[in-house]
Scaffold this motif. Structure first.
Motif, mmCIF file in Angstrom:
data_model
loop_
_atom_site.group_PDB
_atom_site.id
_atom_site.type_symbol
_atom_site.label_atom_id
_atom_site.label_comp_id
_atom_site.label_asym_id
_atom_site.label_seq_id
_atom_site.Cartn_x
_atom_site.Cartn_y
_atom_site.Cartn_z
ATOM 1 N N LEU A 1 -8.262 -7.814 3.390
ATOM 2 C CA LEU A 1 -8.592 -6.462 3.844
ATOM 3 C C LEU A 1 -8.147 -5.426 2.828
ATOM 4 N N LYS A 2 -9.058 -4.491 2.513
ATOM 5 C CA LYS A 2 -8.727 -3.372 1.624
ATOM 6 C C LYS A 2 -9.156 -2.072 2.284
ATOM 7 N N ILE A 3 -8.219 -1.142 2.367
ATOM 8 C CA ILE A 3 -8.483 0.177 2.945
ATOM 9 C C ILE A 3 -8.042 1.230 1.938
ATOM 10 N N ASP A 4 -8.901 2.178 1.677
ATOM 11 C CA ASP A 4 -8.563 3.293 0.789
ATOM 12 C C ASP A 4 -9.124 4.570 1.404
ATOM 13 N N LEU A 5 -8.346 5.191 2.277
ATOM 14 C CA LEU A 5 -8.750 6.414 2.961
ATOM 15 C C LEU A 5 -7.936 7.570 2.386
ATOM 16 N N SER A 6 -8.555 8.339 1.518
ATOM 17 C CA SER A 6 -7.840 9.432 0.850
ATOM 18 C C SER A 6 -7.614 10.615 1.774
ATOM 19 N N SER A 7 -8.412 10.725 2.828
ATOM 20 C CA SER A 7 -8.257 11.815 3.785
ATOM 21 C C SER A 7 -8.561 11.286 5.179
ATOM 22 N N GLN B 1 -7.265 13.390 8.085
ATOM 23 C CA GLN B 1 -7.124 14.519 8.999
ATOM 24 C C GLN B 1 -7.581 15.796 8.316
ATOM 25 N N PRO B 2 -8.304 16.625 9.072
ATOM 26 C CA PRO B 2 -8.862 16.324 10.395
ATOM 27 C C PRO B 2 -9.931 15.233 10.316
ATOM 28 N N ALA B 3 -10.229 14.626 11.466
ATOM 29 C CA ALA B 3 -11.139 13.479 11.489
ATOM 30 C C ALA B 3 -12.500 13.810 10.904
ATOM 31 N N ALA B 4 -12.937 15.060 11.083
ATOM 32 C CA ALA B 4 -14.266 15.457 10.615
ATOM 33 C C ALA B 4 -14.360 15.523 9.095
ATOM 34 N N THR B 5 -13.230 15.430 8.392
ATOM 35 C CA THR B 5 -13.253 15.486 6.928
ATOM 36 C C THR B 5 -12.792 14.171 6.301
ATOM 37 N N SER B 6 -12.719 13.112 7.087
ATOM 38 C CA SER B 6 -12.236 11.820 6.591
ATOM 39 C C SER B 6 -13.098 11.314 5.439
ATOM 40 N N GLU B 7 -12.427 10.719 4.443
ATOM 41 C CA GLU B 7 -13.106 10.179 3.267
ATOM 42 C C GLU B 7 -12.464 8.856 2.881
ATOM 43 N N GLY B 8 -13.262 7.911 2.393
ATOM 44 C CA GLY B 8 -12.687 6.679 1.877
ATOM 45 C C GLY B 8 -13.580 5.478 2.082
ATOM 46 N N THR B 9 -13.000 4.299 1.903
ATOM 47 C CA THR B 9 -13.744 3.052 2.026
ATOM 48 C C THR B 9 -12.896 1.998 2.738
ATOM 49 N N VAL B 10 -13.577 1.059 3.372
ATOM 50 C CA VAL B 10 -12.930 -0.085 4.019
ATOM 51 C C VAL B 10 -13.722 -1.340 3.664
ATOM 52 N N GLN B 11 -13.029 -2.384 3.236
ATOM 53 C CA GLN B 11 -13.680 -3.646 2.898
ATOM 54 C C GLN B 11 -12.896 -4.794 3.509
ATOM 55 N N GLY C 1 0.805 -1.208 0.000
ATOM 56 C CA GLY C 1 0.000 0.000 0.000
ATOM 57 C C GLY C 1 0.837 1.257 0.000
ATOM 58 N N HIS C 2 0.209 2.339 0.448
ATOM 59 C CA HIS C 2 0.862 3.654 0.456
ATOM 60 C C HIS C 2 0.351 4.438 1.653
ATOM 61 N N LEU C 3 1.240 5.227 2.260
ATOM 62 C CA LEU C 3 0.893 5.964 3.469
ATOM 63 C C LEU C 3 1.521 7.350 3.410
ATOM 64 N N ALA C 4 0.772 8.350 3.872
ATOM 65 C CA ALA C 4 1.280 9.724 3.956
ATOM 66 C C ALA C 4 1.096 10.241 5.371
ATOM 67 N N LEU C 5 2.113 10.967 5.860
ATOM 68 C CA LEU C 5 2.085 11.509 7.213
ATOM 69 C C LEU C 5 1.906 13.019 7.184
ATOM 70 N N SER C 6 1.311 13.537 8.241
ATOM 71 C CA SER C 6 1.110 14.978 8.352
ATOM 72 C C SER C 6 2.452 15.687 8.553
ATOM 73 N N LEU D 1 -4.174 6.680 3.699
ATOM 74 C CA LEU D 1 -3.711 5.296 3.787
ATOM 75 C C LEU D 1 -4.393 4.460 2.718
ATOM 76 N N ARG D 2 -3.582 3.707 2.016
ATOM 77 C CA ARG D 2 -4.090 2.713 1.072
ATOM 78 C C ARG D 2 -3.425 1.382 1.414
ATOM 79 N N LEU D 3 -4.238 0.347 1.629
ATOM 80 C CA LEU D 3 -3.719 -0.947 2.063
ATOM 81 C C LEU D 3 -4.495 -2.071 1.390
ATOM 82 N N ASP D 4 -3.765 -3.052 0.923
ATOM 83 C CA ASP D 4 -4.373 -4.255 0.339
ATOM 84 C C ASP D 4 -3.669 -5.458 0.958
#
Length: 304
Positions: free
Chosen positions: A166-172, A174-184, A122-127, A138-141
């Motif tokens: 497990l598949k995670i694709d969370l494009s956002s 932070q902040p938590a109130a603007t989180s976007e993505g999917t989890v399967q 996958g791929h990960l970005a830090l603040s 976070l993107r994880l497969d």
């Protein structure tokens, strides 16, 4: 020599070849002499500053601008008042930093992991904002994770078996109130045993698990959560309003479960316990509970 006469007839090629060979030898020199062990110890020290316990058995190259760590052990810091989190053990982890992101003073990298009988990439970005540290995307497969090797028993006394995808694709994030993505997620041949809330749990087959959630504007909505083909059939729905500290996220969940009659017959103690929650029994024979409040302190009640 024919090679030298060929280069003599093509001076431009000769001019390009010399610096290319020099660069090649320089790169080889860097790979051979790079202080990987020193870097490993530096990574452990930096993790310790953030409260994370990290141990790297060995560190070496994995291609251009990539590193491979072996025998990695990590324990993340627990939330205030929460129990210590279990240690994560990986056979190998490969990190590939994004060079252009580093030039812009951002930290992001691709990764591949091996451990617990399976693999993940996958791929990960830090603040880069010290006021709001953490993961921003976070993107994880992950596939073929052996549930029996995961430290789930340390979390709640439950032992599990089965294969997890497990598949995670969370494009956002932070902040938590603007989180976007999917989890399967999905898991086959799931079996639970151990202890639950101080009570011995007999071997329980859950069959096939499937789950999916969509995160939109900081709210995780459960689109699918089922267990089929086992001793207990389960369905769940609801949503979780995410907070910077996940344990404080506000949940509104509904869980319906239906024990198999044969399973209850072989476990008379559980049949007796089902009589204690008769107020949650639905007309179709299933049991329905709602759970509300902070994730760390959910308040269950019968019905919806």
């Amino acid at each position: 020599m024919p090679e030298l006469s060929y280069l003599a007839r093509h001076p431009l090629l000769h001019k390009l070849l010399v610096p290319a060979v020099a660069v090649l030898f320089f790169v080889l020199f860097v790979f051979v002499t790079f202080p990987y062990d020193t870097l490993a110890r530096r990574l452990e020290a930096e993790a310790q500053r953030d409260g994370t316990e990290l141990t790297i058995g060995s560190l070496g190259p994995a291609g251009l601008a990539s590193f491979r760590a072996r025998e990695v052990r990590m324990r993340l810091p627990a939330s205030p008042g929460a129990e210590t989190l279990p240690e994560v053990k990986l056979d190998a982890a490969t990190l590939s930093p994004d060079v252009f992101a580093l030039l812009l003073r951002h930290t992001s990298f691709g990764f591949s992991l091996q451990g617990y009988g399976g693999a993940a990439k996958g791929h990960l970005a830090l603040s880069n904002d010290p006021r709001v540290p953490g993961v921003t995307s976070l993107r994880l497969d992950a596939h073929d994770i052996d549930l029996s090797t995961l430290p789930v028993k340390e979390l709640g006394g439950i032992e599990a078996a089965g294969k997890l995808q497990l598949k995670i694709d969370l494009s956002s994030m932070q902040p938590a109130a603007t989180s976007e993505g999917t989890v399967q997620l999905s898991a086959e041949n799931v079996v639970l045993s151990g202890s639950l809330m101080g009570m011995t749990l007999p071997k329980t087959m859950l069959g096939k698990l499937e789950g999916a959630a969509a995160v939109d504007k900081g709210v995780a909505r459960i689109e699918k959560a089922t267990a089929r083909g086992g001793d207990v059939e389960i369905e769940a729905d609801g949503n979780i309003a995410l907070r910077p500290l996940f344990s404080l996220s506000q949940a509104d969940l509904h869980v319906r479960f239906r024990p198999n009659e044969g399973w209850l017959t072989t476990n008379p103690m559980l049949r007796s316990m089902m009589g204690l929650i008769a107020n949650a029994r639905q007309p179709d024979g299933s049991y329905l509970y709602s759970m509300n409040g902070a994730v760390a302190h959910l308040q269950p009640r019968p019905g919806r």
